[in-house]
Design a protein around this motif. Structure first.
Motif, PDB file in Angstrom:
ATOM      1  N   GLN A  14      -3.072  17.331  10.949  1.00 39.42           N
ATOM      2  CA  GLN A  14      -3.068  15.890  11.223  1.00 39.42           C
ATOM      3  C   GLN A  14      -1.728  15.254  10.858  1.00 39.42           C
ATOM      4  O   GLN A  14      -1.203  14.420  11.594  1.00 39.42           O
ATOM      5  CB  GLN A  14      -4.187  15.203  10.445  1.00 39.42           C
ATOM      6  CG  GLN A  14      -5.568  15.639  10.874  1.00 39.42           C
ATOM      7  CD  GLN A  14      -6.634  15.169   9.899  1.00 39.42           C
ATOM      8  OE1 GLN A  14      -6.333  14.751   8.786  1.00 39.42           O
ATOM      9  NE2 GLN A  14      -7.884  15.235  10.331  1.00 39.42           N
ATOM     10  N   THR A  52       1.390   4.124   4.851  1.00 38.81           N
ATOM     11  CA  THR A  52      -0.008   3.747   5.078  1.00 38.81           C
ATOM     12  C   THR A  52      -0.729   4.810   5.884  1.00 38.81           C
ATOM     13  O   THR A  52      -1.869   5.179   5.580  1.00 38.81           O
ATOM     14  CB  THR A  52      -0.070   2.397   5.811  1.00 38.81           C
ATOM     15  OG1 THR A  52       0.628   1.429   5.040  1.00 38.81           O
ATOM     16  CG2 THR A  52      -1.500   1.956   6.031  1.00 38.81           C
ATOM     17  N   GLU A  53      -0.056   5.321   6.918  1.00 38.68           N
ATOM     18  CA  GLU A  53      -0.673   6.350   7.756  1.00 38.68           C
ATOM     19  C   GLU A  53      -0.942   7.630   6.968  1.00 38.68           C
ATOM     20  O   GLU A  53      -1.995   8.243   7.100  1.00 38.68           O
ATOM     21  CB  GLU A  53       0.214   6.652   8.963  1.00 38.68           C
ATOM     22  CG  GLU A  53      -0.417   7.609   9.941  1.00 38.68           C
ATOM     23  CD  GLU A  53       0.418   7.825  11.197  1.00 38.68           C
ATOM     24  OE1 GLU A  53      -0.102   8.495  12.104  1.00 38.68           O
ATOM     25  OE2 GLU A  53       1.567   7.349  11.264  1.00 38.68           O
ATOM     26  N   ARG A  55      -1.443   7.929   3.707  1.00 39.96           N
ATOM     27  CA  ARG A  55      -2.582   7.698   2.811  1.00 39.96           C
ATOM     28  C   ARG A  55      -3.897   7.779   3.562  1.00 39.96           C
ATOM     29  O   ARG A  55      -4.876   8.342   3.074  1.00 39.96           O
ATOM     30  CB  ARG A  55      -2.461   6.330   2.144  1.00 39.96           C
ATOM     31  CG  ARG A  55      -1.767   6.393   0.818  1.00 39.96           C
ATOM     32  CD  ARG A  55      -1.774   5.068   0.081  1.00 39.96           C
ATOM     33  NE  ARG A  55      -0.498   4.409   0.409  1.00 39.96           N
ATOM     34  CZ  ARG A  55      -0.397   3.203   0.915  1.00 39.96           C
ATOM     35  NH1 ARG A  55      -1.464   2.479   1.155  1.00 39.96           N
ATOM     36  NH2 ARG A  55       0.773   2.697   1.187  1.00 39.96           N
ATOM     37  N   SER A  56      -3.927   7.219   4.753  1.00 41.41           N
ATOM     38  CA  SER A  56      -5.133   7.233   5.564  1.00 41.41           C
ATOM     39  C   SER A  56      -5.498   8.650   5.996  1.00 41.41           C
ATOM     40  O   SER A  56      -6.655   9.048   5.926  1.00 41.41           O
ATOM     41  CB  SER A  56      -4.928   6.344   6.790  1.00 41.41           C
ATOM     42  OG  SER A  56      -6.041   6.394   7.632  1.00 41.41           O
ATOM     43  N   LEU A  57      -4.497   9.406   6.440  1.00 42.23           N
ATOM     44  CA  LEU A  57      -4.755  10.763   6.933  1.00 42.23           C
ATOM     45  C   LEU A  57      -5.180  11.727   5.834  1.00 42.23           C
ATOM     46  O   LEU A  57      -5.918  12.673   6.088  1.00 42.23           O
ATOM     47  CB  LEU A  57      -3.506  11.330   7.622  1.00 42.23           C
ATOM     48  CG  LEU A  57      -3.103  10.707   8.949  1.00 42.23           C
ATOM     49  CD1 LEU A  57      -1.746  11.234   9.386  1.00 42.23           C
ATOM     50  CD2 LEU A  57      -4.151  10.990  10.009  1.00 42.23           C
ATOM     51  N   THR A  58      -4.689  11.504   4.609  1.00 42.42           N
ATOM     52  CA  THR A  58      -4.931  12.463   3.529  1.00 42.42           C
ATOM     53  C   THR A  58      -5.885  11.945   2.460  1.00 42.42           C
ATOM     54  O   THR A  58      -5.953  12.509   1.374  1.00 42.42           O
ATOM     55  CB  THR A  58      -3.604  12.855   2.850  1.00 42.42           C
ATOM     56  OG1 THR A  58      -3.030  11.687   2.252  1.00 42.42           O
ATOM     57  CG2 THR A  58      -2.640  13.484   3.832  1.00 42.42           C
ATOM     58  N   GLN A  59      -6.600  10.886   2.750  1.00 44.40           N
ATOM     59  CA  GLN A  59      -7.525  10.279   1.793  1.00 44.40           C
ATOM     60  C   GLN A  59      -6.810   9.923   0.486  1.00 44.40           C
ATOM     61  O   GLN A  59      -7.338  10.088  -0.604  1.00 44.40           O
ATOM     62  CB  GLN A  59      -8.703  11.212   1.527  1.00 44.40           C
ATOM     63  CG  GLN A  59      -9.503  11.523   2.771  1.00 44.40           C
ATOM     64  CD  GLN A  59     -10.526  12.616   2.567  1.00 44.40           C
ATOM     65  OE1 GLN A  59     -10.659  13.177   1.485  1.00 44.40           O
ATOM     66  NE2 GLN A  59     -11.247  12.932   3.621  1.00 44.40           N
ATOM     67  N   GLY A  60      -5.558   9.485   0.601  1.00 42.25           N
ATOM     68  CA  GLY A  60      -4.779   9.076  -0.557  1.00 42.25           C
ATOM     69  C   GLY A  60      -4.152  10.204  -1.351  1.00 42.25           C
ATOM     70  O   GLY A  60      -3.555   9.973  -2.394  1.00 42.25           O
TER      71      GLY A  60
END
Length: 96
Positions: A14, A52-53, A55-60
């Motif tokens: 991802q 931001t992307e 963090r979203s893709l990797t659950q933070g």
């Protein structure tokens, strides 16, 4: 820009996909325990909003660091678009 991204291995596909959309090129990839560390080259102009992307893709769980590499010219389509926008603004100012 040199970009180093450290992410859990489960999110590698991802994150690579997201960085490919930003014209990123993977230069090296290593595995440390269950994490993947990727060294990449990415244009700075395409990196805005990546934090931001990621963090979203990797659950933070993802981290990244960037540093200046070199100056490169913009792609022809970007140069043409910017020149056209500039010309339009210039013509609008003449009208006013």
């Amino acid at each position: 820009m040199n970009l180093q991204v450290q992410i859990p291995g489960e999110f590698q596909g991802q994150v690579i996909g997201a960085l490919s959309k930003r014209r990123g090129v993977v230069m090296n990839s290593t595995s440390i325990d269950e994490n993947i560390v990727m060294d990449m080259e990415v244009p700075l102009g395409d990196m805005f909003g990546f934090s931001t992307e990621l963090r979203s893709l990797t659950q933070g769980k993802g981290e990244f660091a960037m540093e200046y590499l070199e100056h490169r010219g913009a792609p022809r389509n970007t140069v043409a678009r910017v020149a056209e926008e500039h010309q339009q603004r210039k013509e609008e100012l003449k009208k006013n």
